[in-house]
Write a protein that holds these residues in place. Structure first.
Motif, short mmCIF file in Angstrom:
data_model
loop_
_atom_site.label_atom_id
_atom_site.label_comp_id
_atom_site.label_asym_id
_atom_site.label_seq_id
_atom_site.Cartn_x
_atom_site.Cartn_y
_atom_site.Cartn_z
N UNK A 186 0.87 -1.17 0.00
CA UNK A 186 0.00 0.00 0.00
C UNK A 186 0.91 1.22 0.00
N UNK A 187 0.46 2.29 -0.63
CA UNK A 187 1.25 3.51 -0.64
C UNK A 187 0.65 4.58 0.25
N UNK A 188 -0.54 4.29 0.81
CA UNK A 188 -1.17 5.24 1.72
C UNK A 188 -1.95 4.46 2.78
N UNK A 189 -1.85 4.95 4.02
CA UNK A 189 -2.62 4.33 5.12
C UNK A 189 -3.44 5.41 5.81
N UNK A 190 -4.73 5.13 5.99
CA UNK A 190 -5.63 6.05 6.67
C UNK A 190 -5.94 5.49 8.05
N UNK A 191 -5.52 6.21 9.10
CA UNK A 191 -5.81 5.79 10.47
C UNK A 191 -7.25 6.07 10.85
N UNK A 235 -0.43 14.27 17.06
CA UNK A 235 -0.39 15.73 17.21
C UNK A 235 -1.14 16.38 16.06
N UNK A 236 -1.45 17.65 16.23
CA UNK A 236 -2.18 18.37 15.20
C UNK A 236 -3.66 18.34 15.48
N UNK A 237 -4.41 18.82 14.51
CA UNK A 237 -5.87 18.79 14.65
C UNK A 237 -6.50 18.71 13.28
N UNK A 238 -7.71 18.22 13.27
CA UNK A 238 -8.48 18.01 12.04
C UNK A 238 -7.76 17.01 11.13
N UNK A 239 -7.81 17.23 9.83
CA UNK A 239 -7.22 16.29 8.89
C UNK A 239 -5.71 16.49 8.81
N UNK A 240 -4.98 15.41 9.01
CA UNK A 240 -3.53 15.45 9.00
C UNK A 240 -3.04 14.45 7.95
N UNK A 241 -2.06 14.88 7.14
CA UNK A 241 -1.45 14.00 6.14
C UNK A 241 0.06 14.15 6.23
N UNK A 242 0.75 13.04 6.28
CA UNK A 242 2.22 13.05 6.38
C UNK A 242 2.80 12.17 5.28
N UNK A 243 3.92 12.62 4.73
CA UNK A 243 4.61 11.88 3.68
C UNK A 243 5.89 11.27 4.25
N UNK A 286 15.45 6.84 -6.98
CA UNK A 286 16.23 7.20 -5.80
C UNK A 286 15.40 7.44 -4.56
N UNK A 287 14.16 7.86 -4.73
CA UNK A 287 13.26 8.12 -3.60
C UNK A 287 11.86 7.63 -3.94
N UNK A 288 11.26 6.96 -2.99
CA UNK A 288 9.89 6.48 -3.12
C UNK A 288 9.08 7.10 -1.99
N UNK A 289 7.80 7.34 -2.21
CA UNK A 289 6.96 8.00 -1.22
C UNK A 289 5.80 7.12 -0.79
N UNK A 290 5.51 7.13 0.51
CA UNK A 290 4.29 6.56 1.06
C UNK A 290 3.67 7.61 1.97
N UNK A 291 2.37 7.50 2.24
CA UNK A 291 1.69 8.53 3.03
C UNK A 291 0.83 7.90 4.12
#
Length: 156
Positions: free
Chosen positions: A52-57, A117-125, A135-140
């Motif tokens: 998976x390239x994205x996970x929603x908690x 931490x934070x509030x409301x909708x949070x997204x991190x890469x 050279x770089x791969x991204x997941x969120x």
């Protein structure tokens, strides 16, 4: 002045006539084969494929730590080496990945922990630095952080 010109002319004549060997005779067939193999291997890269390239908690309470595991596989033509995994901030911590080369067809995993931490909708890469062609791969990861003391609702 004539002596200097004559001397330089003589030195140039000696320099140009002293190299009588043919450069083609110095080529070693073993070196050509080794160079061809090296060049062919240099064009082979590992390919990092994630489950998976994205996970929603989903919805979490402020300050509550949550974790997920990203599984990956090397589907390329060369061993995979992950040199670093970083997130966009200190609230998200990637951990537990192998720094040893992963053979073609091999699989591995790493854990990502978010501290709520934070509030409301949070997204991190999360950036995975490896010896892939890019050279770089991204997941969120993403979550909706709710404060139990506030009256906020998820944005649809």
């Amino acid at each position: 002045m004539k002596k200097i010109v004559l001397g330089l002319s003589a030195m140039c004549l000696i320099a140009f006539t002293s190299c009588k060997e043919n450069a083609a005779q110095k080529i070693d067939e073993a070196n050509i084969a080794a160079a061809a193999k090296r060049d062919a291997d240099a064009s082979k890269f590992p390919v990092l494929e994630f489950d998976k390239t994205e996970h929603d908690f989903g919805e979490i309470e402020k300050g509550k730590s949550v974790s997920t595991v990203f599984k990956y596989k090397n589907v390329g033509d060369a061993p995979l080496v992950i040199t670093d995994i970083k997130s966009t901030c200190g609230c998200t911590v990637p951990q537990d990945w192998s720094r040893k080369p992963l053979a073609v067809g091999g699989s591995g995993e790493f854990t990502v922990t978010y501290n709520g931490s934070g509030s409301s909708t949070v997204s991190k890469t999360i950036t995975v630095t490896a010896n892939t062609e890019k050279g770089k791969e991204l997941v969120k990861i993403k979550a909706f952080v709710k404060d139990p003391n506030a009256q906020n609702k998820p944005v649809q």
